[in-house]
Design a protein around this motif. Sequence first.
Motif, PDB file in Angstrom:
ATOM      1  N   SER A  73       0.829  -1.213   0.000  1.00  0.00           N
ATOM      2  CA  SER A  73       0.000   0.000   0.000  1.00  0.00           C
ATOM      3  C   SER A  73       0.859   1.258   0.000  1.00  0.00           C
ATOM      4  N   ASP A  74       2.063   1.184  -0.586  1.00  0.00           N
ATOM      5  CA  ASP A  74       2.957   2.339  -0.610  1.00  0.00           C
ATOM      6  C   ASP A  74       2.395   3.480  -1.439  1.00  0.00           C
ATOM      7  N   LEU A  75       1.802   3.175  -2.590  1.00  0.00           N
ATOM      8  CA  LEU A  75       1.298   4.210  -3.484  1.00  0.00           C
ATOM      9  C   LEU A  75      -0.155   4.522  -3.191  1.00  0.00           C
ATOM     10  N   ALA A  76      -0.575   5.731  -3.507  1.00  0.00           N
ATOM     11  CA  ALA A  76      -1.890   6.242  -3.108  1.00  0.00           C
ATOM     12  C   ALA A  76      -3.033   5.364  -3.588  1.00  0.00           C
ATOM     13  N   ASN A  77      -3.014   4.927  -4.848  1.00  0.00           N
ATOM     14  CA  ASN A  77      -4.143   4.173  -5.399  1.00  0.00           C
ATOM     15  C   ASN A  77      -3.860   2.685  -5.555  1.00  0.00           C
ATOM     16  N   HIS A  78      -2.681   2.259  -5.156  1.00  0.00           N
ATOM     17  CA  HIS A  78      -2.322   0.855  -5.364  1.00  0.00           C
ATOM     18  C   HIS A  78      -3.251  -0.085  -4.603  1.00  0.00           C
ATOM     19  N   ALA A  79      -3.579   0.265  -3.376  1.00  0.00           N
ATOM     20  CA  ALA A  79      -4.448  -0.596  -2.571  1.00  0.00           C
ATOM     21  C   ALA A  79      -5.837  -0.722  -3.195  1.00  0.00           C
ATOM     22  N   LEU A  80      -6.375   0.402  -3.659  1.00  0.00           N
ATOM     23  CA  LEU A  80      -7.703   0.381  -4.276  1.00  0.00           C
ATOM     24  C   LEU A  80      -7.711  -0.462  -5.536  1.00  0.00           C
ATOM     25  N   PHE A  81      -6.739  -0.281  -6.397  1.00  0.00           N
ATOM     26  CA  PHE A  81      -6.690  -1.040  -7.639  1.00  0.00           C
ATOM     27  C   PHE A  81      -6.470  -2.524  -7.372  1.00  0.00           C
ATOM     28  N   THR A  82      -5.670  -2.836  -6.365  1.00  0.00           N
ATOM     29  CA  THR A  82      -5.432  -4.240  -6.007  1.00  0.00           C
ATOM     30  C   THR A  82      -6.711  -4.904  -5.529  1.00  0.00           C
ATOM     31  N   LEU A  83      -7.475  -4.202  -4.703  1.00  0.00           N
ATOM     32  CA  LEU A  83      -8.742  -4.757  -4.227  1.00  0.00           C
ATOM     33  C   LEU A  83      -9.688  -5.013  -5.389  1.00  0.00           C
ATOM     34  N   ALA A  84      -9.768  -4.074  -6.322  1.00  0.00           N
ATOM     35  CA  ALA A  84     -10.653  -4.237  -7.477  1.00  0.00           C
ATOM     36  C   ALA A  84     -10.206  -5.406  -8.346  1.00  0.00           C
ATOM     37  N   ASP A  85      -8.900  -5.527  -8.597  1.00  0.00           N
ATOM     38  CA  ASP A  85      -8.393  -6.604  -9.450  1.00  0.00           C
ATOM     39  C   ASP A  85      -8.602  -7.977  -8.816  1.00  0.00           C
ATOM     40  N   ARG A  86      -8.286  -8.095  -7.522  1.00  0.00           N
ATOM     41  CA  ARG A  86      -8.423  -9.387  -6.854  1.00  0.00           C
ATOM     42  C   ARG A  86      -9.891  -9.812  -6.764  1.00  0.00           C
ATOM     43  N   SER A  87     -10.774  -8.844  -6.604  1.00  0.00           N
ATOM     44  CA  SER A  87     -12.189  -9.157  -6.424  1.00  0.00           C
ATOM     45  C   SER A  87     -12.848  -9.633  -7.706  1.00  0.00           C
ATOM     46  N   CYS A  88     -12.176  -9.458  -8.840  1.00  0.00           N
ATOM     47  CA  CYS A  88     -12.725  -9.999 -10.094  1.00  0.00           C
ATOM     48  C   CYS A  88     -12.773 -11.525 -10.046  1.00  0.00           C
ATOM     49  N   ASN A  89     -11.852 -12.117  -9.319  1.00  0.00           N
ATOM     50  CA  ASN A  89     -11.831 -13.580  -9.177  1.00  0.00           C
ATOM     51  C   ASN A  89     -12.474 -14.038  -7.871  1.00  0.00           C
ATOM     52  N   LEU A  90     -12.046 -13.450  -6.769  1.00  0.00           N
ATOM     53  CA  LEU A  90     -12.561 -13.853  -5.462  1.00  0.00           C
ATOM     54  C   LEU A  90     -12.484 -12.676  -4.508  1.00  0.00           C
ATOM     55  N   LYS A  91     -13.627 -12.218  -4.033  1.00  0.00           N
ATOM     56  CA  LYS A  91     -13.649 -11.106  -3.074  1.00  0.00           C
ATOM     57  C   LYS A  91     -13.141 -11.587  -1.721  1.00  0.00           C
ATOM     58  N   PRO A  92     -12.374 -10.781  -1.023  1.00  0.00           N
ATOM     59  CA  PRO A  92     -11.933 -11.159   0.323  1.00  0.00           C
ATOM     60  C   PRO A  92     -13.099 -11.145   1.306  1.00  0.00           C
ATOM     61  N   ASP A  93     -12.973 -11.920   2.373  1.00  0.00           N
ATOM     62  CA  ASP A  93     -13.980 -11.930   3.435  1.00  0.00           C
ATOM     63  C   ASP A  93     -13.689 -10.871   4.494  1.00  0.00           C
ATOM     64  N   LEU A  94     -12.433 -10.461   4.576  1.00  0.00           N
ATOM     65  CA  LEU A  94     -12.007  -9.491   5.578  1.00  0.00           C
ATOM     66  C   LEU A  94     -10.817  -8.726   5.030  1.00  0.00           C
ATOM     67  N   ILE A  95     -10.758  -7.418   5.312  1.00  0.00           N
ATOM     68  CA  ILE A  95      -9.630  -6.582   4.907  1.00  0.00           C
ATOM     69  C   ILE A  95      -9.016  -5.951   6.152  1.00  0.00           C
ATOM     70  N   LEU A  96      -7.696  -6.023   6.254  1.00  0.00           N
ATOM     71  CA  LEU A  96      -6.955  -5.339   7.315  1.00  0.00           C
ATOM     72  C   LEU A  96      -6.166  -4.200   6.678  1.00  0.00           C
ATOM     73  N   GLY A  97      -6.369  -2.967   7.190  1.00  0.00           N
ATOM     74  CA  GLY A  97      -5.724  -1.805   6.600  1.00  0.00           C
ATOM     75  C   GLY A  97      -6.560  -1.302   5.440  1.00  0.00           C
TER      76      GLY A  97
END
Length: 234
Positions: A73-97
């Motif tokens: 999560s070093d870059l401002a939008n990296h975390a958001l884009f990662t969540l969107a990309d990963r959720s295309c296959n499988l959404k997480p049940d819990l997010i920390l941070g």
Amino acid sequence: MAPFIQPFLIFLVIFNPFITNSFTEEIEVLVFLPQNDSFLFSHARVAPAIRYAQDRLKAEYPGFHFNIHFENSDLANHALFTLADRSCNLKPDLILGPVREYEAAGVVRLASHWKIPVISAGALATAFKNKETEYSHLTRIAPSYVKMAETFKAMFEHFTWKSALLLIEDDMKERDCYFTLEGVYHLMDDYNVEVEIIHEQAPFNIEETFKNNQDMEGKAALLLYTNCLEKCLK
């Protein structure tokens, strides 16, 4: 590191009455941590605590499989884009941070829309208190800046102070200093609050600042200065 263990141990209390030896549950946990070791909440410092909590849960309740996925999560939008990309296959049940304000804002908005719980040791800005809409699924495990503001307000009431001078060093990027004192400013509507913005490029003269604010109401003024929360967290 301890605050990041707590979210996992909550599951021990919630699910304890219902767990049997035959029960099996796969729980996908997405963790956002910066690789930058200058932060107290960096991957190198926090990941061991999360792994410890994972081992504790595995030993106590082998039916629960907490699958941990660490992301940067070093870059401002990296975390958001990662969540969107990963959720295309499988959404997480819990997010920390994430911890920092701008990174957390995008992630929490999207997670709340998908009804995914988010637990963060940060996201302390005043706006995150809105739990009715875009931040509905956020749980903060540290006192917010509003709590800090309540402390200052109590000090003003005790000492009968009437005015305050807030000095904010604003880097115009992460804006940690701005978010830190934002809660103080908005909670103290009944007082004479002046704000002085300190820019990184301009030299700061404390004597000149006080001279320009001598007309502030009352004999006592509380000088609140933050040299960037980011520096405090390093």
